[in-house]
Structure formats: C-alpha cells, structure tokens
Design an enzyme around this catalytic site. Structure first.
Site, PDB file in Angstrom:
ATOM      1  N   HIS A  53       0.707  -1.324   0.087  1.00 15.08           N
ATOM      2  CA  HIS A  53      -0.010  -0.087   0.161  1.00 15.08           C
ATOM      3  C   HIS A  53       0.893   1.216  -0.085  1.00 15.08           C
ATOM      4  O   HIS A  53       0.243   2.352   0.140  1.00 15.08           O
ATOM      5  CB  HIS A  53      -0.929  -0.130   1.406  1.00 15.08           C
ATOM      6  CG  HIS A  53      -2.106   0.814   1.273  1.00 15.08           C
ATOM      7  ND1 HIS A  53      -2.407   1.766   2.165  1.00 15.08           N
ATOM      8  CD2 HIS A  53      -3.237   1.025   0.221  1.00 15.08           C
ATOM      9  CE1 HIS A  53      -3.557   2.686   1.866  1.00 15.08           C
ATOM     10  NE2 HIS A  53      -3.993   2.113   0.916  1.00 15.08           N
ATOM     11  N   LYS A  95       3.084   4.439  -0.999  1.00 20.72           N
ATOM     12  CA  LYS A  95       3.354   5.281  -2.472  1.00 20.72           C
ATOM     13  C   LYS A  95       4.633   6.139  -2.089  1.00 20.72           C
ATOM     14  O   LYS A  95       4.743   6.700  -1.430  1.00 20.72           O
ATOM     15  CB  LYS A  95       1.943   6.321  -2.440  1.00 20.72           C
ATOM     16  CG  LYS A  95       0.915   5.496  -2.541  1.00 20.72           C
ATOM     17  CD  LYS A  95       0.322   5.408  -1.331  1.00 20.72           C
ATOM     18  CE  LYS A  95      -1.281   4.801  -1.664  1.00 20.72           C
ATOM     19  NZ  LYS A  95      -1.841   4.392  -0.324  1.00 20.72           N
ATOM     20  N   ASP A 154      16.729  10.653  -8.192  1.00 21.87           N
ATOM     21  CA  ASP A 154      18.086  11.067  -7.871  1.00 21.87           C
ATOM     22  C   ASP A 154      18.629  10.897  -6.528  1.00 21.87           C
ATOM     23  O   ASP A 154      19.797  11.601  -6.072  1.00 21.87           O
ATOM     24  CB  ASP A 154      18.609  12.413  -8.439  1.00 21.87           C
ATOM     25  CG  ASP A 154      18.375  12.586 -10.010  1.00 21.87           C
ATOM     26  OD1 ASP A 154      18.242  11.463 -10.546  1.00 21.87           O
ATOM     27  OD2 ASP A 154      18.282  13.638 -10.514  1.00 21.87           O
ATOM     28  N   HIS A 186      -9.318  11.057   1.947  1.00 22.43           N
ATOM     29  CA  HIS A 186      -8.638  10.045   1.726  1.00 22.43           C
ATOM     30  C   HIS A 186      -7.274  10.394   2.674  1.00 22.43           C
ATOM     31  O   HIS A 186      -6.258   9.239   2.788  1.00 22.43           O
ATOM     32  CB  HIS A 186      -8.072   9.928   0.329  1.00 22.43           C
ATOM     33  CG  HIS A 186      -7.478   8.307   0.006  1.00 22.43           C
ATOM     34  ND1 HIS A 186      -6.232   8.251  -0.268  1.00 22.43           N
ATOM     35  CD2 HIS A 186      -7.960   7.084   0.257  1.00 22.43           C
ATOM     36  CE1 HIS A 186      -5.885   6.937  -0.444  1.00 22.43           C
ATOM     37  NE2 HIS A 186      -7.075   6.108   0.081  1.00 22.43           N
ATOM     38  N   LYS A 213      -4.445  10.363   5.526  1.00 23.78           N
ATOM     39  CA  LYS A 213      -4.094   9.793   6.447  1.00 23.78           C
ATOM     40  C   LYS A 213      -2.746  10.294   7.419  1.00 23.78           C
ATOM     41  O   LYS A 213      -1.501  10.388   7.251  1.00 23.78           O
ATOM     42  CB  LYS A 213      -3.201   8.360   6.047  1.00 23.78           C
ATOM     43  CG  LYS A 213      -4.227   7.286   5.047  1.00 23.78           C
ATOM     44  CD  LYS A 213      -3.579   7.613   3.852  1.00 23.78           C
ATOM     45  CE  LYS A 213      -4.194   6.728   2.919  1.00 23.78           C
ATOM     46  NZ  LYS A 213      -5.711   6.171   2.899  1.00 23.78           N
ATOM     47  N   ASP A 273      -0.640  17.915  19.949  1.00 26.32           N
ATOM     48  CA  ASP A 273      -0.142  19.089  20.592  1.00 26.32           C
ATOM     49  C   ASP A 273       0.520  20.302  19.487  1.00 26.32           C
ATOM     50  O   ASP A 273       1.287  21.118  20.055  1.00 26.32           O
ATOM     51  CB  ASP A 273       0.885  19.001  21.381  1.00 26.32           C
ATOM     52  CG  ASP A 273       0.137  17.997  22.652  1.00 26.32           C
ATOM     53  OD1 ASP A 273      -0.931  18.017  22.927  1.00 26.32           O
ATOM     54  OD2 ASP A 273       0.897  17.284  23.490  1.00 26.32           O
TER      55      ASP A 273
END
Length: 483
Positions: free
Chosen positions: A223, A225, A230, A401, A403, A408
């Site tokens: 899952h 990404k 470079d 979507h 996450k 604080d």
C-alpha cells in the site's frame, strides 16, 4: 427429506471441524480467530474459498525473502544513533528535543531501525493537481534515477502523463524502476509499460500471480506510495496515480488527500525502503549499495523526521505503536484524519483514555465510502468515540483520503497507513513521522480548514439511526479484524 437432513447435518459438522482446524493452524489474535470462525461457519463451503484468497498468511518462505532484504545504507547509522541515546547525546535540535519526541524517536529506532534524519525541507500537497504538477516536473528533471512504488497506477489521463515523463527520462538514459501492486492496479496491463521497458525502464508487480486474480496472497498488499528522484527528492503520502485523485471521478468528487515532498536526508531512508521492496519483488536481480542512490545532501531545512515502515512480515506493527505512543504522550490535542477508522482494542482504548483525560480528540472521516463494508465499521467505531466525548467530523467537500495525525501542534505523521487493522497487520505501509512544531502547526491548520467543510457527528444523529443501519454497522464491526 430425512436423508437430506442427515446430509446437511453431516456437511455442517464436517465444515465446523475443518473451520476450526483451518483457523487454529495459523497463529493469529483472538479477534481475528473468532471473525474467521464466524465467516467459515456462516458461509459453509464458500467461506473456505474466501479464506484461501484473503485469510491465509504469507508463507514462511516468502516472509523470509522479505525480511532477508538488507536495509541498505542504514544499519550503521541506526547503531550510531542508538549509541548517542545511550550516551544521552542530543539527536534532535534544542527546539525539537522534547521528552515526548525523544521517546518516540527511540521507539522507532528500536522497533523498526528507523534512523532520525535531520535538516529536511518538507512541502505539503493537499490537492492532487498540485501534487502531480510538482511530481511530473521533478521527474522530467531527473538526471540519474527515478524509483517509484504505487499501490494504484491507472492507465488514464494522469497515469499517461506520469508514464510519458518516465519514458522521457528512460530515453535519456536515466534509470527508471517502477513497482505497482498487483491488486490495487489489477486493471493495469504490463503492456501499458511496453514503450518504457523498450527504452530501458524496468517494471515489476508486487505479489503478482501468473493466474491473474487467482492469487492466494491477495490479502497482503503493498500500500506504499514512494517516489525517489536522484536520491535527493522524495514523495510519500496518500495520493495514488489515477484520475480520481485529480477529482475527475463523479462518484467521489473532489479528492482530499495529504502528500509530502521531502528534500534532505529523509530521502535516503525512502531510498532504502524502495530498494528493500524492489529486492523482495525481484530477488533474482537485486539492487546493491551504490553512491548514486545515497548521494551527499546538504542541509535543506529544519525538519527532523523518521521514515517508518510496517507490514505483515513482522508482528511488531511499528506504525500502530507509533500512533499509540503519540496519543498517549498528548497533553492538549490529538487530531486525526483517516478514510477508514477501524482501530483495534489497544488503539481505541488509548484514544478513549486521552478523551477521558481531558485531551481534545478530534477525528475526521469521509461522508461516503469507497469500500462500503469498511465504512459501516468506521461509523460504528466513530459512534463509540462520540459516546466517550470525542469530536468526530464528517468531511463533506468530496472524499477524504488523508492519513494524518498531529499531537499538541508539535509532532505529526503523514503517510499511507490508515487507522485500521488492515493497515496495521496486512498491508505494507510507510509513514513520515516529523518532529517540527512549524510543520505540525501547518498540518493542524489544514485540519481546521477541513473542519469548515465538515459536519459534526452528534449523539442525536447516532441515536436516530434506523435499526437496519445499526445492524449493518454492528455486523461490519464484528468482522472488522479481517476486513
């Protein structure tokens, strides 16, 4: 009819026996054990088909293949940082060296050998158009290599834009390596990369199958990404590659996500993660340490961060433990955004304790599902949090979507891991945990802006739900350990 009754009774008895044998032969937690027993007994015969596709654990041989990949370029740095902590030397800058951040840093060093990288420059993307504009521009400017992992890569407008940039660089002699997940990108054909491969690029699937969708490892997905350019620029976050992430899908509308562009030594940790995933996917021709993959990077900014990975190849659940540690150290606030809120017992108890201790806990979820069954479980857990005094916001400006978690206004995390059991136990995930109040405040400001486009889930709304809605939520929650 008597013989039919005997046959059915015998079949159900045999089904129950084999259900118990099947479930107990593999070590799993009690909640998942009971959930699978329920499925196998409620769906005699059919339940076993479901189990063989999504219930079986990764084979010991495959786990060994994944665990055997060396964390290239990292082990020596990990040991050096552990020694610094033993000698009570400062890892974080004075501004960012709080007792909480020190404990979280040490947790990740010990549990996942995640080095602390200093002097990073971090840029947020909360809109798909801006993210892909930046990504494609950086790909076109690549001089040595482009390394890419995406759970979903669609053969559509934006997918072809990204692919065209990769082909351009491959034609210029730049090393282009791409991994896509076999399930997440199930509609994608390897033929889509034909020109890229002809130009010298290499493309691999993660946990693919020669039999297409007949794949007994379908439940364990990459899952992550990640893009590394470079060895100097890295991307990590929630956006996959597809038109829906530009808000072009009428079903979802505007797509609200969070992604990071990192410049600095944090990119080296992303590079190490990519190389481990590549070597696990292509063990016959592994990548080895080369200076071009880990170049010297001068200080770019002030953000200290750790790249933390987790997956079913280990029982530690590093990212979940990081979430729990962050929440338990909060003094004032905990702000969470997630499309799927299906926490396990440890995480929901930690959140409840925070609420009952007077901590301002706010959770934001979407107003529509992309996975209806999981969404019903999300609403059930959201109702439980509202009951103890947390504020749950339902985002109404499209699909959420993102996450993220911020504590604080000092420590925050952005990555691929949702607040659900699947992300903690079954998916291969990666998050950036950042120790920089200025970055945390920026993430916090995005949360507050999203609140303006959200509605508060109230106890009255929950109480007025129909019995059918409550049943769907309860039933989905019952199966949440295996969703």
């Amino acid at each position: 009819m008597r013989y039919v009754f005997y046959f059915v009774s015998l079949f159900l008895a045999i089904n129950s026996i084999f259900a118990a044998i099947t479930v107990f032969r593999e070590k799993r937690d009690i909640a998942a054990t009971w959930a699978w027993l329920l499925v196998l007994n409620l769906l005699p015969g059919i339940g076993f088909i479901i189990y063989f596709f999504i219930g079986k654990k990764i084979s010991k041989e495959k786990i060994f293949d994944i665990q055997a990949q060396e964390s290239i370029g990292m082990p020596e740095l990990v040991e050096a940082q552990k020694q610094m902590l033993l000698e009570e030397e400062r890892l974080l800058s004075k501004k960012q060296d709080t007792e909480d951040s020190k404990e979280i840093t040490n947790l990740f060093l010990e549990s996942s050998e995640s080095i602390l990288t200093k002097g990073n420059q971090v840029e947020f993307f909360v809109d798909g158009k801006e993210k892909f504009k930046s990504l494609i521009r950086d790909i076109y400017q690549a001089e040595n290599h482009v390394h890419m992992i995406y759970y979903i890569f669609h053969n559509d407008y934006i997918g072809n834009m990204v692919l065209k940039a990769l082909e351009d660089r491959a034609a210029a002699g730049v090393e282009v390596l791409v991994i896509y997940d076999a399930l997440g990108s199930r509609a994608l054909k390897l033929a889509s990369f034909k020109r890229l491969i002809e130009l010298g690029g290499r493309v691999e699937t993660f946990f693919g199958s020669r039999l297409g969708l007949i794949n007994f490892r379908i439940n364990f997905r990459n899952h992550r990404k990640i893009v590394v350019i470079d060895g100097k620029i890295g991307y990590i976050g929630g956006f996959n590659v597809g038109n829906e992430y530009l808000g072009m899908d009428k079903k979802f509308g505007y797509w609200r996500d969070t992604h990071l562009k990192i410049e600095g030594n944090g990119v080296l940790a992303l590079q190490s993660r990519f190389i481990m995933d590549w070597n696990a996917a292509v063990p016959t021709t592994p990548l080895e340490y080369e200076e071009k993959y880990f170049p010297y990077i001068p200080r770019k900014g002030e953000t200290n961060l750790q790249i933390v990975s987790s997956g079913p190849d280990t029982e530690i659940q590093q990212i979940k433990k990081g979430y729990i540690k962050m929440i338990s150290t909060a003094d004032e606030s905990v702000y969470i955004q997630t499309p799927y809120f299906v926490p396990d017992e440890a995480l929901i108890e930690t959140l409840q304790i925070a609420v009952m201790s007077g901590i301002d806990v706010k959770i934001m979820i979407p107003n529509k599902p992309d996975h209806p069954f999981i969404y019903q479980a999300t609403l059930s857990y959201a109702a439980q949090m509202v009951d103890v005094g947390a504020e749950v916001y339902i985002y109404e400006n499209g699909f959420l979507h993102s996450k993220t978690i911020v504590i604080d206004g000092e420590i925050c995390s952005v990555g691929t891991a949702n607040f659900d059991i699947r992300s903690f136990k079954l998916n291969f995930e990666v998050n950036a945990f950042m120790y920089d109040p200025s970055v945390a405040k920026q993430q916090e400001s995005y949360f507050f802006k999203d609140m303006e486009k959200s509605r508060l889930l109230t106890k009255e709304e929950i109480e007025n739900q129909s019995k059918w809605v409550k049943f769907k939520q309860s039933f989905s929650r019952l199966l949440s350990p295996i969703l």
